[in-house]
Scaffold this active site. Structure first.
Site, PDB file in Angstrom:
ATOM      1  N   LYS A  20      59.446 -12.615  44.176  1.00 18.82           N
ATOM      2  CA  LYS A  20      60.686 -12.116  44.037  1.00 18.82           C
ATOM      3  C   LYS A  20      61.648 -12.770  45.145  1.00 18.82           C
ATOM      4  CE  LYS A  20      59.475  -8.493  41.021  1.00 18.82           C
ATOM      5  NZ  LYS A  20      59.427  -7.214  40.472  1.00 18.82           N
ATOM      6  N   ASP A  48      64.956  -5.796  37.422  1.00 18.55           N
ATOM      7  CA  ASP A  48      64.519  -4.555  38.011  1.00 18.55           C
ATOM      8  C   ASP A  48      65.481  -3.321  38.117  1.00 18.55           C
ATOM      9  OD1 ASP A  48      61.854  -5.414  38.033  1.00 18.55           O
ATOM     10  OD2 ASP A  48      61.671  -6.041  40.018  1.00 18.55           O
TER      11      ASP A  48
HETATM   12  P1  NAP Z   1      56.061  -7.818  47.051  1.00 13.79           P
HETATM   13  O1  NAP Z   1      57.493  -8.156  47.294  1.00 13.79           O
HETATM   14  O2  NAP Z   1      54.641  -8.424  47.086  1.00 13.79           O
HETATM   15  O3  NAP Z   1      56.080  -6.434  48.034  1.00 13.79           O
HETATM   16  C1  NAP Z   1      54.647  -5.789  48.095  1.00 13.79           C
HETATM   17  C2  NAP Z   1      54.885  -4.460  49.037  1.00 13.79           C
HETATM   18  O4  NAP Z   1      53.849  -3.677  49.101  1.00 13.79           O
HETATM   19  C3  NAP Z   1      55.055  -4.795  50.368  1.00 13.79           C
HETATM   20  O5  NAP Z   1      56.155  -3.717  50.648  1.00 13.79           O
HETATM   21  C4  NAP Z   1      54.208  -4.544  50.984  1.00 13.79           C
HETATM   22  O6  NAP Z   1      54.039  -4.328  52.617  1.00 13.79           O
HETATM   23  C5  NAP Z   1      53.387  -3.563  50.306  1.00 13.79           C
HETATM   24  N1  NAP Z   1      52.016  -3.556  50.432  1.00 13.79           N
HETATM   25  C6  NAP Z   1      51.115  -4.091  49.793  1.00 13.79           C
HETATM   26  N2  NAP Z   1      49.792  -3.683  49.944  1.00 13.79           N
HETATM   27  C7  NAP Z   1      49.812  -2.736  51.117  1.00 13.79           C
HETATM   28  C8  NAP Z   1      49.012  -1.830  51.773  1.00 13.79           C
HETATM   29  N3  NAP Z   1      47.781  -2.126  51.629  1.00 13.79           N
HETATM   30  N4  NAP Z   1      49.360  -0.897  52.424  1.00 13.79           N
HETATM   31  C9  NAP Z   1      50.844  -0.908  52.831  1.00 13.79           C
HETATM   32  N5  NAP Z   1      51.739  -1.471  52.036  1.00 13.79           N
HETATM   33  C10 NAP Z   1      51.153  -2.411  51.067  1.00 13.79           C
HETATM   34  O7  NAP Z   1      55.774  -6.891  45.659  1.00 13.79           O
HETATM   35  P2  NAP Z   1      56.853  -6.224  44.540  1.00 13.79           P
HETATM   36  O8  NAP Z   1      57.263  -7.263  43.700  1.00 13.79           O
HETATM   37  O9  NAP Z   1      57.841  -5.539  45.478  1.00 13.79           O
HETATM   38  O10 NAP Z   1      55.980  -5.292  43.878  1.00 13.79           O
HETATM   39  C11 NAP Z   1      55.526  -4.121  44.515  1.00 13.79           C
HETATM   40  C12 NAP Z   1      54.759  -3.115  43.354  1.00 13.79           C
HETATM   41  O11 NAP Z   1      55.876  -2.508  42.599  1.00 13.79           O
HETATM   42  C13 NAP Z   1      53.855  -3.800  42.458  1.00 13.79           C
HETATM   43  O12 NAP Z   1      52.638  -2.751  42.385  1.00 13.79           O
HETATM   44  C14 NAP Z   1      54.594  -4.083  41.386  1.00 13.79           C
HETATM   45  O13 NAP Z   1      53.601  -4.097  40.193  1.00 13.79           O
HETATM   46  C15 NAP Z   1      55.275  -2.834  41.130  1.00 13.79           C
HETATM   47  N6  NAP Z   1      56.660  -3.196  40.576  1.00 13.79           N
HETATM   48  C16 NAP Z   1      56.896  -2.569  39.243  1.00 13.79           C
HETATM   49  C17 NAP Z   1      58.003  -2.614  38.413  1.00 13.79           C
HETATM   50  C18 NAP Z   1      57.965  -2.040  37.206  1.00 13.79           C
HETATM   51  O14 NAP Z   1      58.991  -2.510  36.325  1.00 13.79           O
HETATM   52  N7  NAP Z   1      57.509  -0.977  37.001  1.00 13.79           N
HETATM   53  C19 NAP Z   1      58.999  -3.416  38.890  1.00 13.79           C
HETATM   54  C20 NAP Z   1      58.784  -4.168  40.239  1.00 13.79           C
HETATM   55  C21 NAP Z   1      57.754  -3.934  40.853  1.00 13.79           C
HETATM   56  P3  NAP Z   1      54.133  -5.560  53.667  1.00 13.79           P
HETATM   57  O15 NAP Z   1      55.532  -5.996  53.574  1.00 13.79           O
HETATM   58  O16 NAP Z   1      53.942  -4.721  54.871  1.00 13.79           O
HETATM   59  O17 NAP Z   1      53.074  -6.379  53.275  1.00 13.79           O
END
Ligand code: NAP
Length: 299
Positions: free
Chosen positions: A66, A102
């Site tokens: 994103k 979002d």
């Molecule tokens: P992203 O930009 O790739 O960010 C991922 C986040 O998760 C970062 O803060 C990352 O930390 C953290 N993370 C990943 N693995 C981790 C671990 N093992 N321990 C601690 N932190 C960890 O992804 P995103 O788009 O923000 O999405 C994040 C989550 O939100 C996903 O599960 C996604 O499906 C969900 N989401 C859902 C909706 C909805 O409509 N329900 C909308 C948006 C997002 P680091 O920076 O330290 O790597």
């Protein structure tokens, strides 16, 4: 010509967006296919370039792309600019416009989570990726006065705080290191906890030990598949109110649908498709998404 809409992410197999959007296109007689494109960060620029073609209505962008999508489009809407994250793309001729639906989805979920209570003013956010940015922007817009962001890599939470600098000048927005003792102290002082990390998306991991959760918190997990994460089970056991990410998914999807088609989204149908996918479980919902995505799911 049949139109195409793609979800660009890595991974995308967990996504329920295919089932939801394909049913919406079909029900309104829109000749379009929703495809799942699993693309690594190295493949992102080429994927975005490809959707400039006339056959595309637009795209969704998900984990982990994103923020990286921001410089790859030609124009940003106010929310995409303010968050520094794009989850939906539309076309204006050959030009691409980046949106962030979002934020709208999150605000609906927050309202549902809070229910009839007074809107709280303090929150702890886990995660500083694209989802975390939409959450923090939504909390600022909602009038929260203290928001603490924990992220595994602290520098990313610090970058988020810097990004929101001016819009958060009237309140306290802080980045803190991911240490259990600090998380515990902050949870004791807050009313709302939001998981915007991908912890729980695969495997049955929890972000921190269950004992850190005080009772009477309002807990939102952005993860929607699986529908009940370990964090939400821990929170329920602690006496907290919980909500998963499905309602946010539905409303960000409905907003994206309207941007691509100019038509109101068939919300009830989209919700029932999500429920159907959830009822058959992860394996079945992947199959549903793949079926919706047709042959392109294999790309
Ligand atoms: P992203 O930009 O790739 O960010 C991922 C986040 O998760 C970062 O803060 C990352 O930390 C953290 N993370 C990943 N693995 C981790 C671990 N093992 N321990 C601690 N932190 C960890 O992804 P995103 O788009 O923000 O999405 C994040 C989550 O939100 C996903 O599960 C996604 O499906 C969900 N989401 C859902 C909706 C909805 O409509 N329900 C909308 C948006 C997002 P680091 O920076 O330290 O790597």
């Amino acid at each position: 010509m049949s139109k195409r809409v793609v979800l660009i992410g890595h991974p995308v197999a967990h996504s329920l967006s295919g089932a939801m959007h394909q049913a919406a296109f079909d029900s309104l007689g829109i000749d379009a296919k929703y495809e799942l494109w699993d693309r690594t960060p190295q493949q992102l620029a080429d994927a975005i370039a490809e959707i400039r073609g006339d056959e595309f209505l637009g795209a969704n962008v998900t984990i982990p792309h994103k923020e990286k999508t921001v410089p790859l489009v030609d124009r940003l809407t106010e929310e995409a600019h303010a968050t520094g994250a794009v989850n939906t793309i539309t076309r204006e001729g050959k030009r691409l416009v980046g949106h962030n639906t979002d934020v709208a989805g999150f605000r609906v979920a927050l309202d549902r989570l809070v229910g009839r209570q007074k809107m709280p003013r303090t929150a702890v956010v886990l995660g500083a990726g694209g989802g975390g940015r939409a959450v923090v922007y939504g909390l600022i817009a909602e009038g929260f006065q203290r928001v603490v962001v924990f992220n595994r890599h602290l520098h990313r939470a610090e970058a988020l705080v810097r990004h929101f600098g001016r819009s958060a000048a009237h309140m306290e927005l802080r980045a803190m290191p991911w240490h259990e003792s600090i998380i515990e102290a902050e949870l004791a002082k807050t009313k709302v906890l939001i998981n915007a990390t991908s912890i729980g998306l695969s495997g049955d991991e929890r972000p921190f030990p269950a004992e850190l959760l005080p009772p009477d918190l309002l807990v939102l997990d952005l993860v929607y598949n699986p529908p009940t994460t370990r964090l939400l089970r821990d929170a329920e056991a602690a006496g907290d109110t919980t909500l998963n990410g499905e309602l946010m998914l539905l409303h960000q999807g409905a907003a994206a649908f309207t941007l691509w088609t100019g038509k109101p989204a068939p919300l009830e149908l989209m919700q029932s498709k999500l429920e159907e996918s959830r009822a058959v479980g992860l394996e079945g919902s992947d199959a549903a998404a793949e079926a919706a995505a047709g042959a392109s799911a294999a790309e």
